[in-house]
Design a protein around this motif. Structure first.
Motif, PDB file in Angstrom:
ATOM      1  N   GLU A 186      12.252  19.735   7.353  1.00 16.90           N
ATOM      2  CA  GLU A 186      11.628  19.729   6.034  1.00 16.90           C
ATOM      3  C   GLU A 186      11.580  18.330   5.426  1.00 16.90           C
ATOM      4  OE1 GLU A 186      10.064  22.089   4.581  1.00 16.90           O
ATOM      5  OE2 GLU A 186      10.637  23.845   5.769  1.00 16.90           O
ATOM      6  N   PHE A 187      10.512  18.054   4.723  1.00 16.56           N
ATOM      7  CA  PHE A 187      10.298  16.754   4.077  1.00 16.56           C
ATOM      8  C   PHE A 187      11.137  16.629   2.811  1.00 16.56           C
ATOM      9  CE2 PHE A 187       7.721  14.613   0.684  1.00 16.56           C
ATOM     10  CZ  PHE A 187       7.960  13.324   1.093  1.00 16.56           C
ATOM     11  N   ASN A 188      11.658  15.410   2.577  1.00 13.83           N
ATOM     12  CA  ASN A 188      12.471  15.165   1.392  1.00 13.83           C
ATOM     13  C   ASN A 188      11.968  14.013   0.533  1.00 13.83           C
ATOM     14  OD1 ASN A 188      15.224  14.052   0.005  1.00 13.83           O
ATOM     15  ND2 ASN A 188      15.321  16.266   0.356  1.00 13.83           N
ATOM     16  N   PHE A 189      11.685  12.838   1.164  1.00 17.02           N
ATOM     17  CA  PHE A 189      11.350  11.660   0.358  1.00 17.02           C
ATOM     18  C   PHE A 189      10.485  10.694   1.163  1.00 17.02           C
ATOM     19  CE2 PHE A 189      12.489   7.293  -1.108  1.00 17.02           C
ATOM     20  CZ  PHE A 189      12.013   7.394  -2.402  1.00 17.02           C
ATOM     21  N   PHE A 190       9.471  10.115   0.481  1.00 17.42           N
ATOM     22  CA  PHE A 190       8.609   9.090   1.087  1.00 17.42           C
ATOM     23  C   PHE A 190       8.405   7.991   0.055  1.00 17.42           C
ATOM     24  CE2 PHE A 190       4.660   7.048   2.345  1.00 17.42           C
ATOM     25  CZ  PHE A 190       4.595   7.170   3.722  1.00 17.42           C
ATOM     26  N   ASN A 191       8.580   6.742   0.489  1.00 19.12           N
ATOM     27  CA  ASN A 191       8.377   5.600  -0.408  1.00 19.12           C
ATOM     28  C   ASN A 191       7.526   4.560   0.303  1.00 19.12           C
ATOM     29  OD1 ASN A 191       8.690   3.897  -2.660  1.00 19.12           O
ATOM     30  ND2 ASN A 191      10.409   2.853  -1.697  1.00 19.12           N
ATOM     31  N   ALA A 192       6.392   4.191  -0.301  1.00 19.21           N
ATOM     32  CA  ALA A 192       5.470   3.247   0.345  1.00 19.21           C
ATOM     33  C   ALA A 192       5.172   2.077  -0.579  1.00 19.21           C
ATOM     34  CB  ALA A 192       4.175   3.952   0.717  1.00 19.21           C
ATOM     35  N   TRP A 193       5.108   0.885   0.002  1.00 19.62           N
ATOM     36  CA  TRP A 193       4.728  -0.320  -0.726  1.00 19.62           C
ATOM     37  C   TRP A 193       3.618  -1.008   0.047  1.00 19.62           C
ATOM     38  CZ3 TRP A 193       5.003  -3.193  -5.013  1.00 19.62           C
ATOM     39  CH2 TRP A 193       4.641  -4.547  -4.925  1.00 19.62           C
ATOM     40  N   MET A 194       2.564  -1.413  -0.672  1.00 19.39           N
ATOM     41  CA  MET A 194       1.501  -2.188  -0.045  1.00 19.39           C
ATOM     42  C   MET A 194       0.960  -3.165  -1.070  1.00 19.39           C
ATOM     43  SD  MET A 194      -1.469  -0.746   2.388  1.00 19.39           S
ATOM     44  CE  MET A 194      -2.200  -1.785   3.634  1.00 19.39           C
ATOM     45  N   SER A 195       0.844  -4.436  -0.681  1.00 16.76           N
ATOM     46  CA  SER A 195       0.357  -5.425  -1.642  1.00 16.76           C
ATOM     47  C   SER A 195      -0.474  -6.483  -0.944  1.00 16.76           C
ATOM     48  CB  SER A 195       1.532  -6.093  -2.366  1.00 16.76           C
ATOM     49  OG  SER A 195       2.262  -6.915  -1.469  1.00 16.76           O
ATOM     50  N   GLN A 196      -1.319  -7.132  -1.741  1.00 14.93           N
ATOM     51  CA  GLN A 196      -2.077  -8.291  -1.267  1.00 14.93           C
ATOM     52  C   GLN A 196      -1.954  -9.401  -2.301  1.00 14.93           C
ATOM     53  OE1 GLN A 196      -6.053  -6.958  -0.186  1.00 14.93           O
ATOM     54  NE2 GLN A 196      -5.322  -6.169   1.770  1.00 14.93           N
ATOM     55  N   PRO A 197      -2.162 -10.656  -1.865  1.00 13.09           N
ATOM     56  CA  PRO A 197      -1.939 -11.786  -2.769  1.00 13.09           C
ATOM     57  C   PRO A 197      -2.959 -11.849  -3.895  1.00 13.09           C
ATOM     58  CG  PRO A 197      -2.889 -12.535  -0.702  1.00 13.09           C
ATOM     59  CD  PRO A 197      -2.546 -11.094  -0.513  1.00 13.09           C
ATOM     60  N   LYS A 198      -2.580 -12.551  -4.948  1.00 12.89           N
ATOM     61  CA  LYS A 198      -3.433 -12.669  -6.147  1.00 12.89           C
ATOM     62  C   LYS A 198      -4.815 -13.231  -5.837  1.00 12.89           C
ATOM     63  CE  LYS A 198      -0.041 -14.916  -8.350  1.00 12.89           C
ATOM     64  NZ  LYS A 198       1.324 -14.465  -8.019  1.00 12.89           N
ATOM     65  N   SER A 199      -4.940 -13.977  -4.728  1.00 14.84           N
ATOM     66  CA  SER A 199      -6.252 -14.533  -4.358  1.00 14.84           C
ATOM     67  C   SER A 199      -7.291 -13.438  -4.132  1.00 14.84           C
ATOM     68  CB  SER A 199      -6.120 -15.392  -3.095  1.00 14.84           C
ATOM     69  OG  SER A 199      -5.556 -14.631  -2.030  1.00 14.84           O
ATOM     70  N   GLN A 200      -6.845 -12.202  -3.828  1.00 13.85           N
ATOM     71  CA  GLN A 200      -7.781 -11.091  -3.644  1.00 13.85           C
ATOM     72  C   GLN A 200      -8.551 -10.803  -4.935  1.00 13.85           C
ATOM     73  OE1 GLN A 200      -8.282 -10.898  -0.421  1.00 13.85           O
ATOM     74  NE2 GLN A 200      -8.112  -8.687  -0.301  1.00 13.85           N
ATOM     75  N   LEU A 201      -7.945 -11.115  -6.079  1.00 18.15           N
ATOM     76  CA  LEU A 201      -8.628 -10.876  -7.358  1.00 18.15           C
ATOM     77  C   LEU A 201      -9.871 -11.746  -7.481  1.00 18.15           C
ATOM     78  CD1 LEU A 201      -5.506 -10.594  -9.669  1.00 18.15           C
ATOM     79  CD2 LEU A 201      -7.086  -8.739  -9.063  1.00 18.15           C
ATOM     80  N   GLU A 202      -9.886 -12.893  -6.788  1.00 19.92           N
ATOM     81  CA  GLU A 202     -11.092 -13.724  -6.763  1.00 19.92           C
ATOM     82  C   GLU A 202     -12.145 -13.093  -5.849  1.00 19.92           C
ATOM     83  OE1 GLU A 202      -9.628 -17.506  -5.489  1.00 19.92           O
ATOM     84  OE2 GLU A 202      -8.410 -17.800  -7.288  1.00 19.92           O
ATOM     85  N   THR A 203     -11.691 -12.588  -4.681  1.00 21.15           N
ATOM     86  CA  THR A 203     -12.619 -11.933  -3.759  1.00 21.15           C
ATOM     87  C   THR A 203     -13.253 -10.702  -4.395  1.00 21.15           C
ATOM     88  OG1 THR A 203     -11.276 -12.673  -1.884  1.00 21.15           O
ATOM     89  CG2 THR A 203     -12.810 -10.885  -1.463  1.00 21.15           C
ATOM     90  N   ALA A 298       1.383  -7.096   2.602  1.00 24.04           N
ATOM     91  CA  ALA A 298       2.753  -6.625   2.756  1.00 24.04           C
ATOM     92  C   ALA A 298       2.684  -5.105   2.808  1.00 24.04           C
ATOM     93  CB  ALA A 298       3.609  -7.078   1.579  1.00 24.04           C
ATOM     94  N   GLN A 299       3.300  -4.503   3.803  1.00 22.27           N
ATOM     95  CA  GLN A 299       3.148  -3.054   3.966  1.00 22.27           C
ATOM     96  C   GLN A 299       4.365  -2.471   4.657  1.00 22.27           C
ATOM     97  OE1 GLN A 299       0.032  -2.193   7.005  1.00 22.27           O
ATOM     98  NE2 GLN A 299      -0.382  -4.380   6.965  1.00 22.27           N
ATOM     99  N   HIS A 300       5.048  -1.593   3.942  1.00 22.66           N
ATOM    100  CA  HIS A 300       6.155  -0.881   4.569  1.00 22.66           C
ATOM    101  C   HIS A 300       6.331   0.480   3.909  1.00 22.66           C
ATOM    102  CE1 HIS A 300       8.037  -3.679   1.541  1.00 22.66           C
ATOM    103  NE2 HIS A 300       8.485  -2.530   1.085  1.00 22.66           N
ATOM    104  N   TRP A 301       6.918   1.404   4.637  1.00 16.83           N
ATOM    105  CA  TRP A 301       7.217   2.719   4.076  1.00 16.83           C
ATOM    106  C   TRP A 301       8.456   3.320   4.713  1.00 16.83           C
ATOM    107  CZ3 TRP A 301       6.786   6.646   7.739  1.00 16.83           C
ATOM    108  CH2 TRP A 301       5.862   6.476   8.778  1.00 16.83           C
ATOM    109  N   TYR A 302       9.030   4.254   3.958  1.00 13.49           N
ATOM    110  CA  TYR A 302      10.263   4.924   4.368  1.00 13.49           C
ATOM    111  C   TYR A 302      10.056   6.429   4.231  1.00 13.49           C
ATOM    112  CZ  TYR A 302      15.109   6.588   4.154  1.00 13.49           C
ATOM    113  OH  TYR A 302      16.277   7.264   4.371  1.00 13.49           O
ATOM    114  N   TYR A 303      10.407   7.176   5.282  1.00 19.09           N
ATOM    115  CA  TYR A 303      10.253   8.624   5.295  1.00 19.09           C
ATOM    116  C   TYR A 303      11.612   9.255   5.575  1.00 19.09           C
ATOM    117  CZ  TYR A 303       8.566  13.236   6.993  1.00 19.09           C
ATOM    118  OH  TYR A 303       8.339  14.583   7.178  1.00 19.09           O
ATOM    119  N   MET A 304      12.047  10.149   4.705  1.00 14.25           N
ATOM    120  CA  MET A 304      13.311  10.853   4.937  1.00 14.25           C
ATOM    121  C   MET A 304      13.047  12.357   4.955  1.00 14.25           C
ATOM    122  SD  MET A 304      16.980  10.560   3.014  1.00 14.25           S
ATOM    123  CE  MET A 304      16.551  11.525   1.564  1.00 14.25           C
TER     124      MET A 304
END
Length: 420
Positions: A186-203, A298-304
């Motif tokens: 059974e699933f309990n917890f998932f935590n995901a982080w994904m980011s890109q640099p501020k320069s993407q705001l120009e793109t 930056a991309q990582h995730w945790y599954y418990m």
């Protein structure tokens, strides 16, 4: 043998970074310097799977620069690449609805690949599907769950393949993790982080905060992976969103006032088999991460789960390179490989950015040949329009939660998912 499969004619919708590697300010400075879609299709034409190609944008004045960019960076680098394609709008004109004229030149059984701002996906996809055209649309498929449901129904009615370009499903680490999660209970917890640099705001300044947000753009990756892992384990019931602001709307980016920097969605999940088991998902995305962090995403995730956990860091793969001028960089050769083969040909056929597009091309050709039905692909864990509906449900609920400052419920009514 695939020799009896006819080649597929494909129209690329969108002429930006992901299609060509060319942005409004010139060649992309990201990890997609020569694009993904165009390069992959040119190579699939070399390999005999694709035939005529077209490309449609809004501003026809961009095409001379795009053609020069492709000639220098693809034609001048790889052997035997035919870079010909029809352009729309023609004659250097500007036309936001040029995609209609371009699709009108296709015939049933041809395909379109849509990489345009999120707010345009539904209009282009429904126009193509209703004309019997197979569709691959980038994530998020649509911004509204109601539109996603309409695409599911239309694709079924017109018997066409409709995939969402969730390429993370083809990352060997993510697909292996999904298989291993199946034995963890059974699933309990998932935590995901994904980011890109501020320069993407120009793109992305032309649409950031106006046509879409960072949650739709980036969190769609990991929300889909979580939905994919939990496909037969649990379903989402409630979404609460929170946002950080202030960087995108300040100098030097000066995005529109409603632009969020970082968005977090908190999602309640209910077990399918066990009434007492509930889980929590936390999905965060940001486009205001530091510059020169050594990674583009930056991309990582945790599954418990009940019997174990999974920890994935796909930004740092034990592979880093340091250069005097730019410092340390962590590369991702599993996504797209741009260095040529020993014979001088393109050599990136094993990258999951390439595979994601090739899987769609193969499916469309098989359906055209009568070897498969579009519904067959729903059973294979592929990112079909039907298999990705909960990703859109969560993203749409998150947007409503931010705008209306409330929790948003997700429920199933018959065979359709709806928001409360």
């Amino acid at each position: 043998m695939t020799s009896d499969l006819s080649k597929l004619n494909v129209l690329m919708c969108g002429t930006g970074e992901y299609t060509t590697g060319w942005t409004g300010s010139g060649a992309s400075k990201s990890d997609k310097k020569i694009g993904v879609v165009g390069l992959t299709l040119f190579d699939l034409r070399r390999l005999g799977k694709v035939d005529h190609l077209g490309m449609v944008g809004v501003n026809g004045k961009k095409f001379p620069a795009i053609r020069q960019h492709l000639a220098e960076n693809i034609g001048g680098v790889y052997k035997d690449m035919d870079l010909t394609f029809d352009e729309f709008p023609k004659g250097g004109s500007v036309d936001p609805e040029a995609y209609k004229a371009a699709i009108d030149e296709l015939k049933p059984g041809d395909a379109v690949i849509i990489f345009t701002p999120d707010s345009t996906h539904y209009d282009i996809a429904i126009y193509a599907i209703e004309r019997g055209i197979h569709v691959l649309v980038t994530k998020p498929a649509t911004q509204l769950l109601s539109h996603h449901n309409e695409l599911i129904a239309a694709a079924k009615k017109h018997s066409v393949v409709c995939f969402v370009e969730h390429h993370k499903r083809f990352d060997p680490v993510y697909s292996d993790a999904k298989a291993r999660a199946a034995s963890l209970g059974e699933f309990n917890f998932f935590n995901a982080w994904m980011s890109q640099p501020k320069s993407q705001l120009e793109t992305f300044r032309a649409w950031a905060g106006k046509d879409s947000d960072i949650s739709y753009y980036l969190s769609s990756h990991h929300i889909d992976i979580c939905c994919w892992i939990l496909q037969d384990i649990a379903y989402p019931t409630r979404v609460v969103a929170s946002a950080a602001t202030g960087i995108a709307t300040s100098d030097p980016y000066n995005c529109v006032p409603q632009t969020e920097d970082t968005i977090t969605l908190l999602v309640d999940w209910q077990s399918i088999k066990s009434p007492k088991h509930r889980g929590t998902g936390v999905y965060t995305a940001s486009w205001t991460a530091p510059l020169k962090a050594g990674v583009h995403s930056a991309q990582h995730w945790y599954y418990m789960a009940e019997k174990g956990d999974i920890n994935v860091d796909q930004a740092h793969r034990g592979y880093d390179i340091t250069v005097d001028d730019t410092g340390k960089t962590w590369y991702n050769p599993f996504y797209m490989k741009y260095s040529p083969s020993e014979s001088g040909h393109f050599d990136g056929q094993r990258g999951y950015g390439y595979i994601s597009i090739e899987k769609f091309i193969d499916a469309a050709r098989s359906v055209n040949a009568g070897r498969a039905q579009p519904s067959d692909y729903d059973k294979h864990g592929l990112p079909t329009i039907a298999n990705t509906v909960l990703t859109t449900a969560i993203l749409n609920a998150g947007r409503i939660s931010l705008d209306e400052k409330r929790a948003v419920g997700i429920k199933k009514d018959g065979d359709q998912w709806l928001l409360e």
